[in-house]
Design a protein around this motif. Structure first.
Motif, PDB file in Angstrom:
ATOM      1  N   LEU A  56       0.835  -1.193   0.000  1.00 44.40           N
ATOM      2  CA  LEU A  56       0.000   0.000   0.000  1.00 44.40           C
ATOM      3  C   LEU A  56       0.874   1.248   0.000  1.00 44.40           C
ATOM      4  O   LEU A  56       1.887   1.311   0.703  1.00 44.40           O
ATOM      5  CB  LEU A  56      -0.906   0.005   1.235  1.00 44.40           C
ATOM      6  N   CYS A  57       0.459   2.231  -0.800  1.00 42.31           N
ATOM      7  CA  CYS A  57       1.137   3.530  -0.816  1.00 42.31           C
ATOM      8  C   CYS A  57       1.003   4.143   0.573  1.00 42.31           C
ATOM      9  O   CYS A  57      -0.081   4.148   1.157  1.00 42.31           O
ATOM     10  CB  CYS A  57       0.488   4.421  -1.868  1.00 42.31           C
ATOM     11  N   THR A  58       2.095   4.657   1.117  1.00 38.35           N
ATOM     12  CA  THR A  58       2.027   5.184   2.487  1.00 38.35           C
ATOM     13  C   THR A  58       1.292   6.524   2.561  1.00 38.35           C
ATOM     14  O   THR A  58       0.966   6.990   3.647  1.00 38.35           O
ATOM     15  CB  THR A  58       3.436   5.352   3.094  1.00 38.35           C
ATOM     16  N   LEU A  59       1.038   7.149   1.402  1.00 36.06           N
ATOM     17  CA  LEU A  59       0.275   8.406   1.424  1.00 36.06           C
ATOM     18  C   LEU A  59      -1.216   8.155   1.223  1.00 36.06           C
ATOM     19  O   LEU A  59      -2.042   8.555   2.013  1.00 36.06           O
ATOM     20  CB  LEU A  59       0.786   9.345   0.316  1.00 36.06           C
ATOM     21  N   CYS A  60      -1.554   7.448   0.111  1.00 35.83           N
ATOM     22  CA  CYS A  60      -2.976   7.343  -0.250  1.00 35.83           C
ATOM     23  C   CYS A  60      -3.552   5.958   0.008  1.00 35.83           C
ATOM     24  O   CYS A  60      -4.754   5.765  -0.087  1.00 35.83           O
ATOM     25  CB  CYS A  60      -3.175   7.725  -1.717  1.00 35.83           C
ATOM     26  N   PHE A  61      -2.715   4.977   0.311  1.00 36.59           N
ATOM     27  CA  PHE A  61      -3.143   3.603   0.608  1.00 36.59           C
ATOM     28  C   PHE A  61      -3.741   2.858  -0.578  1.00 36.59           C
ATOM     29  O   PHE A  61      -4.475   1.885  -0.413  1.00 36.59           O
ATOM     30  CB  PHE A  61      -4.074   3.559   1.837  1.00 36.59           C
ATOM     31  N   PRO A  68       6.148   6.547  -2.779  1.00 35.96           N
ATOM     32  CA  PRO A  68       4.708   6.706  -3.037  1.00 35.96           C
ATOM     33  C   PRO A  68       4.298   6.238  -4.433  1.00 35.96           C
ATOM     34  O   PRO A  68       5.153   6.125  -5.314  1.00 35.96           O
ATOM     35  CB  PRO A  68       4.489   8.219  -2.881  1.00 35.96           C
ATOM     36  N   CYS A  69       3.004   6.000  -4.585  1.00 32.88           N
ATOM     37  CA  CYS A  69       2.505   5.434  -5.835  1.00 32.88           C
ATOM     38  C   CYS A  69       2.633   6.430  -6.991  1.00 32.88           C
ATOM     39  O   CYS A  69       2.920   7.605  -6.779  1.00 32.88           O
ATOM     40  CB  CYS A  69       1.053   4.998  -5.662  1.00 32.88           C
ATOM     41  N   LEU A  70       2.403   5.952  -8.205  1.00 30.66           N
ATOM     42  CA  LEU A  70       2.561   6.793  -9.393  1.00 30.66           C
ATOM     43  C   LEU A  70       1.660   8.018  -9.346  1.00 30.66           C
ATOM     44  O   LEU A  70       2.026   9.092  -9.821  1.00 30.66           O
ATOM     45  CB  LEU A  70       2.267   5.977 -10.659  1.00 30.66           C
ATOM     46  N   ILE A  71       0.466   7.851  -8.791  1.00 31.01           N
ATOM     47  CA  ILE A  71      -0.466   8.989  -8.742  1.00 31.01           C
ATOM     48  C   ILE A  71       0.035  10.033  -7.747  1.00 31.01           C
ATOM     49  O   ILE A  71       0.109  11.217  -8.054  1.00 31.01           O
ATOM     50  CB  ILE A  71      -1.892   8.501  -8.373  1.00 31.01           C
ATOM     51  N   CYS A  72       0.405   9.574  -6.564  1.00 29.84           N
ATOM     52  CA  CYS A  72       0.902  10.522  -5.551  1.00 29.84           C
ATOM     53  C   CYS A  72       2.186  11.221  -6.014  1.00 29.84           C
ATOM     54  O   CYS A  72       2.436  12.367  -5.658  1.00 29.84           O
ATOM     55  CB  CYS A  72       1.156   9.804  -4.226  1.00 29.84           C
ATOM     56  N   ALA A  73       3.000  10.503  -6.807  1.00 29.36           N
ATOM     57  CA  ALA A  73       4.289  11.058  -7.225  1.00 29.36           C
ATOM     58  C   ALA A  73       4.162  11.957  -8.458  1.00 29.36           C
ATOM     59  O   ALA A  73       5.094  12.679  -8.799  1.00 29.36           O
ATOM     60  CB  ALA A  73       5.269   9.914  -7.516  1.00 29.36           C
TER      61      ALA A  73
HETATM   62 ZN   LIG Z   1      -0.393   7.051  -3.363  1.00 30.49          ZN
END
Ligand SMILES: [Zn+2]
Ligand SMILES: [Zn+2]
Lengths: 197, 245
Positions: A56-61, A68-73
């Motif tokens: 799980l992405c630590t920002l958005c889960f 962080p995931c591609l979207i968060c990054a």
């Molecule tokens: Zn994320």
């Protein structure tokens, strides 16, 4: 008829997948048997990779292989909007619609009958994300059922004192349906979510 | 009325109903998750529907043909705390109702209490009302007016629920508190009397002090646990919601 043991094992494993009955499992198993060894290896590797590399992405889960995931990054996304969804597959539905903000995945909803309370959801990290003030709007896109609604109301009450704008996705009539077949709750929601045109 | 609605496989739902004439019915709604148009909000918890279903040979799961919405309590459950209280009732009803066994008075109880909540009945009073009457209708409510041992009125001094005895004892028969027992002060005995004498709609607008209702909640919890050997999940969530509230 008894099939060879390895084939039986494959059918048994396939049958555990949602929506796969005995017949489909058999058809899929024979398909794998007829196919090339490379295809089978690719499938097996892909299955294992999902389990071994996804977290799980630590920002958005959201589920991701990098954190962080591609979207968060993604620097091109609108960081002032966060869309809150219950499950990762709900995120995919919103993403397909062309939404360009960020997400937050709760991993469930407040569901008393299933014993799911607010502490079982990723709510605390959401509030944590909102602390620096860069997020201006939180879009509550929990599911349109009693649990999703209660979760949205619960979150909106937490967000209000933080000075973050909380909005609820409009609920109402499905595109392609007809008004007379909609139930009173759906029509009531649709009226509530009306807008100027 | 719908008690609960759980996903089944890719596109179906298993829905548990408390019916007027056939007790508890569990049935599959085919395609309920894929095509929202087919059932809409009709199968959401506590919806009162006119249900058409087929029983299936060799299966305790019926199949829903149609469920026409008669009365919706969807909006009522949008408030998390109220939703959790109503979920507590649905979970208790699911545990007490018997499958395919007529239980019209239980159906009427649930319906009347949910309606009274809609019309403004105090949430805790409604919850206690449903619990006490659930026990009463199923013949397992201990007397809340007189001592189970000596028969004297409990009155303003109240009493103590003794688990081993399965009844409420007056303060003279039980001066202390038996292990796992529940102390019921006079206000709790009085509140229980109100609950047993009046219809839920007659209690709308009535405020009952927390120290009258809380012991009745403890009593219900203990009796439910002794009868069903389980704790209800909704109560835990309600506690969590109130704790963070
Ligand atoms: Zn994320
Ligand atoms: Zn006595």
């Amino acid at each position: 008829m008894r099939l060879a043991a390895p084939l039986e094992r494959l059918i048994e494993a396939l049958r555990k997948l949602p929506g796969i009955g005995a017949k489909s499992a058999q058809r899929l198993a024979f398909h794998v048997l007829r196919g090339s060894r490379d295809d089978a290896r690719a499938l097996a590797t892909a299955l294992l990779e999902v389990k071994d590399t996804l977290r799980l992405c630590t920002l958005c889960f959201n589920v991701t292989d990098i954190d962080p995931c591609l979207i968060c990054a993604d620097a091109n996304r609108d960081r002032s909007q966060v869309c809150v969804v219950e499950e990762p597959h709900n995120l995919i539905a919103i993403e397909k619609s062309g939404f360009r903000g960020l997400y937050h995945v709760l991993h469930g909803s407040i569901a008393p009958l299933r014993g799911m309370g607010p502490d079982d959801l990723k709510i605390a990290p959401l509030l944590e994300r909102l602390r620096d003030g860069s997020v201006k709007e939180v879009i509550l896109a929990t599911n349109p059922n009693v649990e999703g609604e209660a979760t949205a109301v619960y979150l909106s009450r937490l967000l209000k004192p933080l000075g973050v704008r909380a909005t609820r996705i409009a609920l109402g009539l499905p595109v392609g349906s007809e008004l007379e077949y909609a139930d009173e709750v759906t029509v009531g929601k649709a009226l509530e979510g009306r807008r100027e045109i | 009325m719908v008690l609960r609605s759980q996903p089944l496989g890719e596109s179906d739902r298993i829905v548990t109903f408390l019916t007027r004439s056939a007790g508890k019915v569990r049935a599959v709604a085919k395609g309920a998750r894929r095509s929202k148009r087919r059932f809409g909000s009709n199968l959401e918890p506590l919806s009162r529907v006119r249900l058409h279903y087929f029983e299936r040979e060799g299966s305790d799961l019926a199949r829903i043909e149609a469920a026409d919405l008669l009365e919706s309590f969807y909006r009522l459950q949008e408030d998390p705390e109220r939703g959790a209280i109503l979920a507590c009732m649905a979970e208790v009803a699911d545990a007490f109702a018997r499958e395919q066994q007529e239980d019209e008075s239980y159906f009427r109880l649930l319906h009347a209490v949910v309606r009274a909540v809609r019309d403004g009945m105090d949430l805790d009073l409604a919850a206690r009302y449903f619990e006490i009457w659930t026990l009463r209708l199923h013949g397992v409510l201990p007397s809340l007016s007189s001592c189970a041992r000596c028969g004297n009125e409990l009155g303003a001094r109240g009493g103590v629920y003794d688990r081993r005895e399965g009844g409420v004892l007056c303060r003279r028969c039980a001066p202390g508190r038996p292990p796992g027992g529940v102390v019921l002060p006079g206000q709790a005995v009085e509140a229980a009397g109100d609950i047993l004498r009046r219809a839920p709609e007659a209690l709308i607008g009535r405020e009952v002090a927390a120290h009258g209702l809380a012991p009745l909640a403890d009593l219900a919890e203990v009796v439910f646990f002794d009868l069903t050997d389980r704790r209800f999940k909704s109560y835990e969530v309600l506690r969590a919601l109130r704790g963070s509230g």
